[in-house]
Scaffold this motif. Structure first.
Motif, PDB file in Angstrom:
ATOM      1  N   PHE A   1      83.041  93.530 107.199  1.00 46.52           N
ATOM      2  CA  PHE A   1      82.050  92.709 107.122  1.00 46.52           C
ATOM      3  C   PHE A   1      81.358  92.376 105.814  1.00 46.52           C
ATOM      4  N   CYS A   2      82.258  92.625 104.847  1.00 44.23           N
ATOM      5  CA  CYS A   2      82.032  92.286 103.909  1.00 44.23           C
ATOM      6  C   CYS A   2      82.186  91.267 103.335  1.00 44.23           C
ATOM      7  N   VAL A   3      83.154  90.778 103.405  1.00 43.91           N
ATOM      8  CA  VAL A   3      83.764  89.218 104.003  1.00 43.91           C
ATOM      9  C   VAL A   3      83.300  88.041 105.246  1.00 43.91           C
ATOM     10  N   PHE A   4      83.242  89.030 106.217  1.00 41.38           N
ATOM     11  CA  PHE A   4      82.187  88.461 107.227  1.00 41.38           C
ATOM     12  C   PHE A   4      80.331  87.567 106.757  1.00 41.38           C
ATOM     13  N   ALA A   5      80.182  88.595 106.011  1.00 37.23           N
ATOM     14  CA  ALA A   5      78.074  88.326 105.048  1.00 37.23           C
ATOM     15  C   ALA A   5      78.295  87.513 104.658  1.00 37.23           C
ATOM     16  N   CYS A   6      79.169  87.411 103.586  1.00 41.42           N
ATOM     17  CA  CYS A   6      79.551  86.467 102.613  1.00 41.42           C
ATOM     18  C   CYS A   6      79.728  85.192 103.033  1.00 41.42           C
ATOM     19  N   LEU A   7      80.793  85.059 104.404  1.00 40.00           N
ATOM     20  CA  LEU A   7      81.029  83.728 104.713  1.00 40.00           C
ATOM     21  C   LEU A   7      79.697  82.651 105.071  1.00 40.00           C
ATOM     22  N   PRO A   8      80.307  81.587 104.528  1.00 45.50           N
ATOM     23  CA  PRO A   8      78.615  80.399 105.276  1.00 45.50           C
ATOM     24  C   PRO A   8      79.276  80.729 106.488  1.00 45.50           C
ATOM     25  N   MET A   9      80.086  80.383 107.048  1.00 48.91           N
ATOM     26  CA  MET A   9      79.507  80.708 109.197  1.00 48.91           C
ATOM     27  C   MET A   9      78.880  81.928 109.564  1.00 48.91           C
ATOM     28  N   GLY A  10      79.632  83.597 108.308  1.00 46.74           N
ATOM     29  CA  GLY A  10      78.981  84.137 108.709  1.00 46.74           C
ATOM     30  C   GLY A  10      77.478  84.332 108.844  1.00 46.74           C
ATOM     31  N   LEU A  11      77.144  85.743 107.592  1.00 45.75           N
ATOM     32  CA  LEU A  11      75.531  85.648 107.326  1.00 45.75           C
ATOM     33  C   LEU A  11      74.901  84.998 106.226  1.00 45.75           C
TER      34      LEU A  11
ATOM     35  N   LEU B   1      75.620  84.191  97.857  1.00 47.67           N
ATOM     36  CA  LEU B   1      75.039  83.720  96.932  1.00 47.67           C
ATOM     37  C   LEU B   1      73.625  84.598  96.618  1.00 47.67           C
ATOM     38  N   ASP B   2      73.200  85.766  97.607  1.00 48.50           N
ATOM     39  CA  ASP B   2      72.630  86.497  97.674  1.00 48.50           C
ATOM     40  C   ASP B   2      72.969  88.295  96.697  1.00 48.50           C
ATOM     41  N   VAL B   3      75.119  87.938  97.103  1.00 50.36           N
ATOM     42  CA  VAL B   3      75.797  88.666  96.439  1.00 50.36           C
ATOM     43  C   VAL B   3      76.481  88.664  94.909  1.00 50.36           C
ATOM     44  N   VAL B   4      76.417  87.219  94.993  1.00 49.90           N
ATOM     45  CA  VAL B   4      76.603  86.650  93.404  1.00 49.90           C
ATOM     46  C   VAL B   4      75.312  87.239  92.542  1.00 49.90           C
ATOM     47  N   ALA B   5      73.839  87.014  93.086  1.00 50.58           N
ATOM     48  CA  ALA B   5      72.574  87.126  92.629  1.00 50.58           C
ATOM     49  C   ALA B   5      72.719  89.005  92.175  1.00 50.58           C
ATOM     50  N   PHE B   6      73.716  89.599  93.320  1.00 51.96           N
ATOM     51  CA  PHE B   6      72.932  91.126  93.040  1.00 51.96           C
ATOM     52  C   PHE B   6      74.173  91.184  91.557  1.00 51.96           C
TER      53      PHE B   6
ATOM     54  N   LYS C   1      75.332  90.025  89.052  1.00 53.02           N
ATOM     55  CA  LYS C   1      74.972  88.961  87.818  1.00 53.02           C
ATOM     56  C   LYS C   1      73.218  90.048  87.499  1.00 53.02           C
ATOM     57  N   GLY C   2      72.753  90.947  88.702  1.00 52.26           N
ATOM     58  CA  GLY C   2      71.296  91.670  88.204  1.00 52.26           C
ATOM     59  C   GLY C   2      72.147  92.394  88.046  1.00 52.26           C
ATOM     60  N   PHE C   3      73.547  93.312  88.599  1.00 50.96           N
ATOM     61  CA  PHE C   3      74.100  94.053  88.359  1.00 50.96           C
ATOM     62  C   PHE C   3      75.229  95.064  87.535  1.00 50.96           C
ATOM     63  N   ALA C   4      75.556  93.551  86.568  1.00 49.15           N
ATOM     64  CA  ALA C   4      76.366  94.311  86.032  1.00 49.15           C
ATOM     65  C   ALA C   4      75.946  94.051  84.449  1.00 49.15           C
ATOM     66  N   PRO C   5      74.923  94.109  84.083  1.00 50.95           N
ATOM     67  CA  PRO C   5      74.216  94.797  82.589  1.00 50.95           C
ATOM     68  C   PRO C   5      73.756  96.179  83.039  1.00 50.95           C
ATOM     69  N   VAL C   6      73.449  96.769  84.213  1.00 52.04           N
ATOM     70  CA  VAL C   6      73.069  98.296  84.595  1.00 52.04           C
ATOM     71  C   VAL C   6      74.190  98.962  84.325  1.00 52.04           C
ATOM     72  N   PHE C   7      75.819  98.128  85.475  1.00 50.94           N
ATOM     73  CA  PHE C   7      76.234  99.326  85.648  1.00 50.94           C
ATOM     74  C   PHE C   7      77.254  99.171  84.306  1.00 50.94           C
TER      75      PHE C   7
END
Length: 76
Positions: free
Chosen positions: A13-23, A27-32, A34-40
């Protein structure tokens, strides 16, 4: 076995959601990420500090027990 199947389904599902032909959530995952890495990183750093403090306390306690055992063996 069920955990492996569920894990494979979630990864698919994760792969499908990240693919351009999927969901196309790529870009949303990359943005997340980027924001999550410092907190983590801060969270992992705090955990490492707590583990280090607990390790120092354990070493101090082990040293006290070793000295007590040595003193008890000398008294015999």
């Amino acid at each position: 076995m069920v955990a492996i199947i569920v894990g494979l389904i979630l990864i698919a599902f994760c792969v499908f959601a990240c693919l351009p032909m999927g969901l196309a959530w790529g870009l949303d995952v990359v943005a997340f990420l980027k924001g999550f890495a410092p907190v983590f990183a801060a969270f992992v750093g705090l955990i490492a500090i707590f583990i280090g403090i607990a390790d120092l306390k354990d070493k101090k306690e082990a040293k006290k027990e070793e000295q007590a055992a040595k003193a008890a063996s000398e008294q015999k």
